[in-house]
Scaffold this motif. Structure first.
Motif, PDB file in Angstrom:
ATOM      1  N   MET A   1       0.845  -1.178   0.000  1.00  0.00           N
ATOM      2  CA  MET A   1       0.000   0.000   0.000  1.00  0.00           C
ATOM      3  C   MET A   1       0.889   1.240   0.000  1.00  0.00           C
ATOM      4  SD  MET A   1      -2.875   1.147   2.875  1.00  0.00           S
ATOM      5  CE  MET A   1      -4.089  -0.079   2.474  1.00  0.00           C
ATOM      6  N   THR A   2       0.636   2.171  -0.882  1.00  0.00           N
ATOM      7  CA  THR A   2       1.436   3.399  -0.948  1.00  0.00           C
ATOM      8  C   THR A   2       1.135   4.262   0.278  1.00  0.00           C
ATOM      9  OG1 THR A   2      -0.233   4.694  -2.115  1.00  0.00           O
ATOM     10  CG2 THR A   2       1.291   3.378  -3.475  1.00  0.00           C
ATOM     11  N   ALA A   3       2.019   5.216   0.544  1.00  0.00           N
ATOM     12  CA  ALA A   3       1.822   6.122   1.675  1.00  0.00           C
ATOM     13  C   ALA A   3       0.522   6.907   1.506  1.00  0.00           C
ATOM     14  CB  ALA A   3       3.004   7.060   1.807  1.00  0.00           C
ATOM     15  N   SER A   4       0.233   7.339   0.293  1.00  0.00           N
ATOM     16  CA  SER A   4      -0.990   8.096   0.030  1.00  0.00           C
ATOM     17  C   SER A   4      -2.229   7.230   0.258  1.00  0.00           C
ATOM     18  CB  SER A   4      -0.980   8.628  -1.406  1.00  0.00           C
ATOM     19  OG  SER A   4      -2.204   9.251  -1.706  1.00  0.00           O
ATOM     20  N   ALA A   5      -2.192   5.996  -0.229  1.00  0.00           N
ATOM     21  CA  ALA A   5      -3.328   5.096  -0.052  1.00  0.00           C
ATOM     22  C   ALA A   5      -3.532   4.780   1.429  1.00  0.00           C
ATOM     23  CB  ALA A   5      -3.107   3.811  -0.843  1.00  0.00           C
ATOM     24  N   ARG A   6      -2.430   4.597   2.176  1.00  0.00           N
ATOM     25  CA  ARG A   6      -2.514   4.310   3.612  1.00  0.00           C
ATOM     26  C   ARG A   6      -3.132   5.505   4.349  1.00  0.00           C
ATOM     27  NH1 ARG A   6       2.452   3.277   4.430  1.00  0.00           N
ATOM     28  NH2 ARG A   6       2.317   1.061   3.961  1.00  0.00           N
ATOM     29  N   TYR A   7      -2.699   6.721   3.980  1.00  0.00           N
ATOM     30  CA  TYR A   7      -3.229   7.934   4.592  1.00  0.00           C
ATOM     31  C   TYR A   7      -4.745   8.017   4.394  1.00  0.00           C
ATOM     32  CZ  TYR A   7      -4.290  12.870   5.291  1.00  0.00           C
ATOM     33  OH  TYR A   7      -4.855  14.042   5.713  1.00  0.00           O
ATOM     34  N   HIS A   8      -5.200   7.787   3.173  1.00  0.00           N
ATOM     35  CA  HIS A   8      -6.627   7.859   2.875  1.00  0.00           C
ATOM     36  C   HIS A   8      -7.404   6.728   3.544  1.00  0.00           C
ATOM     37  CE1 HIS A   8      -6.425  11.351   0.337  1.00  0.00           C
ATOM     38  NE2 HIS A   8      -5.413  10.820  -0.329  1.00  0.00           N
ATOM     39  N   ALA A   9      -6.794   5.542   3.627  1.00  0.00           N
ATOM     40  CA  ALA A   9      -7.444   4.415   4.301  1.00  0.00           C
ATOM     41  C   ALA A   9      -7.601   4.713   5.797  1.00  0.00           C
ATOM     42  CB  ALA A   9      -6.636   3.138   4.092  1.00  0.00           C
ATOM     43  N   LYS A  10      -6.577   5.310   6.398  1.00  0.00           N
ATOM     44  CA  LYS A  10      -6.661   5.670   7.817  1.00  0.00           C
ATOM     45  C   LYS A  10      -7.732   6.729   8.040  1.00  0.00           C
ATOM     46  CE  LYS A  10      -2.237   4.652   9.968  1.00  0.00           C
ATOM     47  NZ  LYS A  10      -1.153   5.218  10.773  1.00  0.00           N
ATOM     48  N   ALA A  11      -7.782   7.732   7.170  1.00  0.00           N
ATOM     49  CA  ALA A  11      -8.784   8.794   7.301  1.00  0.00           C
ATOM     50  C   ALA A  11     -10.196   8.221   7.216  1.00  0.00           C
ATOM     51  CB  ALA A  11      -8.563   9.868   6.239  1.00  0.00           C
ATOM     52  N   ALA A  12     -10.417   7.311   6.272  1.00  0.00           N
ATOM     53  CA  ALA A  12     -11.742   6.697   6.107  1.00  0.00           C
ATOM     54  C   ALA A  12     -12.089   5.846   7.329  1.00  0.00           C
ATOM     55  CB  ALA A  12     -11.778   5.854   4.837  1.00  0.00           C
ATOM     56  N   LEU A  13     -11.107   5.110   7.845  1.00  0.00           N
ATOM     57  CA  LEU A  13     -11.346   4.272   9.015  1.00  0.00           C
ATOM     58  C   LEU A  13     -11.654   5.131  10.244  1.00  0.00           C
ATOM     59  CD1 LEU A  13     -11.512   1.506  10.329  1.00  0.00           C
ATOM     60  CD2 LEU A  13      -9.015   1.550  10.593  1.00  0.00           C
ATOM     61  N   ARG A  14     -10.906   6.227  10.422  1.00  0.00           N
ATOM     62  CA  ARG A  14     -11.182   7.125  11.551  1.00  0.00           C
ATOM     63  C   ARG A  14     -12.616   7.658  11.475  1.00  0.00           C
ATOM     64  NH1 ARG A  14      -5.569   9.009  10.762  1.00  0.00           N
ATOM     65  NH2 ARG A  14      -4.411   8.293  12.603  1.00  0.00           N
ATOM     66  N   LYS A  15     -13.028   8.047  10.290  1.00  0.00           N
ATOM     67  CA  LYS A  15     -14.382   8.575  10.106  1.00  0.00           C
ATOM     68  C   LYS A  15     -15.426   7.518  10.478  1.00  0.00           C
ATOM     69  CE  LYS A  15     -17.248  10.939   6.682  1.00  0.00           C
ATOM     70  NZ  LYS A  15     -17.334  11.462   5.321  1.00  0.00           N
ATOM     71  N   GLU A  16     -15.230   6.295  10.030  1.00  0.00           N
ATOM     72  CA  GLU A  16     -16.159   5.202  10.328  1.00  0.00           C
ATOM     73  C   GLU A  16     -16.191   4.897  11.825  1.00  0.00           C
ATOM     74  OE1 GLU A  16     -18.674   1.883  10.505  1.00  0.00           O
ATOM     75  OE2 GLU A  16     -18.558   3.589   9.148  1.00  0.00           O
ATOM     76  N   LEU A  17     -15.017   4.871  12.467  1.00  0.00           N
ATOM     77  CA  LEU A  17     -14.971   4.570  13.897  1.00  0.00           C
ATOM     78  C   LEU A  17     -15.623   5.683  14.715  1.00  0.00           C
ATOM     79  CD1 LEU A  17     -11.401   3.045  13.948  1.00  0.00           C
ATOM     80  CD2 LEU A  17     -13.517   1.823  14.526  1.00  0.00           C
ATOM     81  N   LYS A  18     -15.420   6.928  14.315  1.00  0.00           N
ATOM     82  CA  LYS A  18     -16.082   8.043  15.009  1.00  0.00           C
ATOM     83  C   LYS A  18     -17.596   7.932  14.866  1.00  0.00           C
ATOM     84  CE  LYS A  18     -12.276  11.352  14.702  1.00  0.00           C
ATOM     85  NZ  LYS A  18     -11.790  12.607  14.094  1.00  0.00           N
ATOM     86  N   ARG A  19     -18.069   7.498  13.709  1.00  0.00           N
ATOM     87  CA  ARG A  19     -19.501   7.308  13.492  1.00  0.00           C
ATOM     88  C   ARG A  19     -20.038   6.216  14.418  1.00  0.00           C
ATOM     89  NH1 ARG A  19     -22.805   3.971  11.680  1.00  0.00           N
ATOM     90  NH2 ARG A  19     -21.221   2.524  10.928  1.00  0.00           N
TER      91      ARG A  19
END
Length: 196
Positions: free
Chosen positions: A1-19
């Protein structure tokens, strides 16, 4: 996974977990917090530790007040986070009266004020155990926080100082993930405690 893809995956996961956390009922938070507290108090590494660091929880985090009271009442030394800018220290909490006197932050949690100069635990003998918050965890110990890196940085400081505390993450079931995208800077936790 590229650094950019990892960053976006983490952001999406954080959003889902906050929900997920926002959708939890208060009664479920209370019930699961009580169960997690009981499991922590029964953990052999917790029983054996003399110097314990714990977070003071925000509303959506596993509650730590009962653990804090137990630590203080049983003669263990209790340490709590003090955030100043981008740096987190773990500073001694002397008593329940000390806790009650702490000011509240904009996140509605208590912490020593910036001008309340207390030494970091690493300057006074280190830590035996750290109870950690986070947004999500895997059963294997991968962790995703809120993105500031406070705990990963602090654990790196511990290692640099020859201190290897046991790390224990406290979680609701809703925070358990099958996988979390991690980097070499993300520190695994030794135990993830949640109600199954």
């Amino acid at each position: 996974m590229t650094a950019s893809a990892r960053y976006h995956a983490k952001a999406a996961l954080r959003k889902e977990l906050k929900r997920r956390l926002a959708n939890m009922a208060d009664c479920d938070r209370e019930r699961e917090s009580n169960g997690v507290t009981q499991k922590v108090l029964e953990l052999k590494e917790f029983s054996a530790s003399r110097r314990v660091s714990l977070y003071l929880n925000m509303k959506e985090e596993v509650h730590t007040s009962a653990i804090m009271k137990h630590v203080l009442e049983t003669g263990k030394e209790c340490f709590i986070p003090q955030y100043i800018g981008t740096v987190m220290k773990m500073v001694k909490l002397n008593s329940l009266a000390d806790y009650e006197a702490l000011p509240e932050t904009k996140w509605k949690i208590k912490q020593p004020a910036d001008d309340d100069h207390r030494p970091d635990a690493l300057e006074t003998g280190g830590l035996d155990l750290i109870l950690m918050p986070g947004l999500g965890f895997t059963r294997a110990g991968d962790r995703i926080g809120r993105g500031k890196g406070y705990y990963d940085s602090y654990l790196s400081k511990c290692e640099a100082n020859g201190c290897k505390p046991v790390t224990v993450a406290l979680a609701y079931r809703e925070q358990i993930c099958d996988e979390i995208p991690v980097t070499q800077n993300d520190k695994k936790v030794d135990h993830v405690i949640y109600l199954e």
